[in-house]
Scaffold this active site. Structure first.
Site, PDB file in Angstrom:
ATOM      1  N   MET A 124      28.662  45.459  46.814  1.00 43.51           N
ATOM      2  CA  MET A 124      30.010  45.978  46.809  1.00 43.51           C
ATOM      3  C   MET A 124      30.965  44.784  46.920  1.00 43.51           C
ATOM      4  SD  MET A 124      31.825  48.864  49.195  1.00 43.51           S
ATOM      5  CE  MET A 124      30.780  48.590  50.555  1.00 43.51           C
ATOM      6  N   PRO A 125      31.410  44.238  45.790  1.00 43.78           N
ATOM      7  CA  PRO A 125      32.323  43.097  45.820  1.00 43.78           C
ATOM      8  C   PRO A 125      33.725  43.486  46.300  1.00 43.78           C
ATOM      9  CG  PRO A 125      31.283  43.305  43.664  1.00 43.78           C
ATOM     10  CD  PRO A 125      30.964  44.542  44.440  1.00 43.78           C
ATOM     11  N   TYR A 126      34.318  42.564  47.018  1.00 40.18           N
ATOM     12  CA  TYR A 126      35.700  42.706  47.460  1.00 40.18           C
ATOM     13  C   TYR A 126      36.412  41.423  47.080  1.00 40.18           C
ATOM     14  CZ  TYR A 126      39.735  42.767  50.585  1.00 40.18           C
ATOM     15  OH  TYR A 126      41.002  42.723  51.095  1.00 40.18           O
TER      16      TYR A 126
ATOM     17  N   PHE B  42      36.032  46.360  44.625  1.00 38.42           N
ATOM     18  CA  PHE B  42      37.375  46.472  45.190  1.00 38.42           C
ATOM     19  C   PHE B  42      38.165  45.215  44.860  1.00 38.42           C
ATOM     20  CE2 PHE B  42      34.632  49.152  47.610  1.00 38.42           C
ATOM     21  CZ  PHE B  42      35.385  50.275  47.861  1.00 38.42           C
TER      22      PHE B  42
END
Length: 66
Positions: A1-3, A41
């Site tokens: 889950m990249p931010y 995100f």
């Protein structure tokens, strides 16, 4: 889950430009790292030039000298 957090000083970008940046960053993460767009995100923050410092001075002070 990249931010991904992108910080700009105003005037940073228009709403259209921000949308393009978000879409583009999401696509790069998908294409290069195989990340799922629905779990990626991207946040764009506009930081007041008085609240951002470079080289011991605020960006506002540096811009005032230009």
């Amino acid at each position: 889950m990249p931010y991904v957090n992108i910080k700009l000083t105003p005037p940073g970008a228009t709403a259209k430009q921000k949308a393009e940046v978000i879409a583009g960053v999401t696509k790069v993460l998908q294409d290069v790292l195989g990340k799922k767009p629905e779990l990626t995100f991207v946040v764009i923050d506009e930081v007041d030039p008085e609240d951002w410092g470079i080289g011991g001075q605020s960006v506002a002070e540096q811009l005032a000298r230009l």
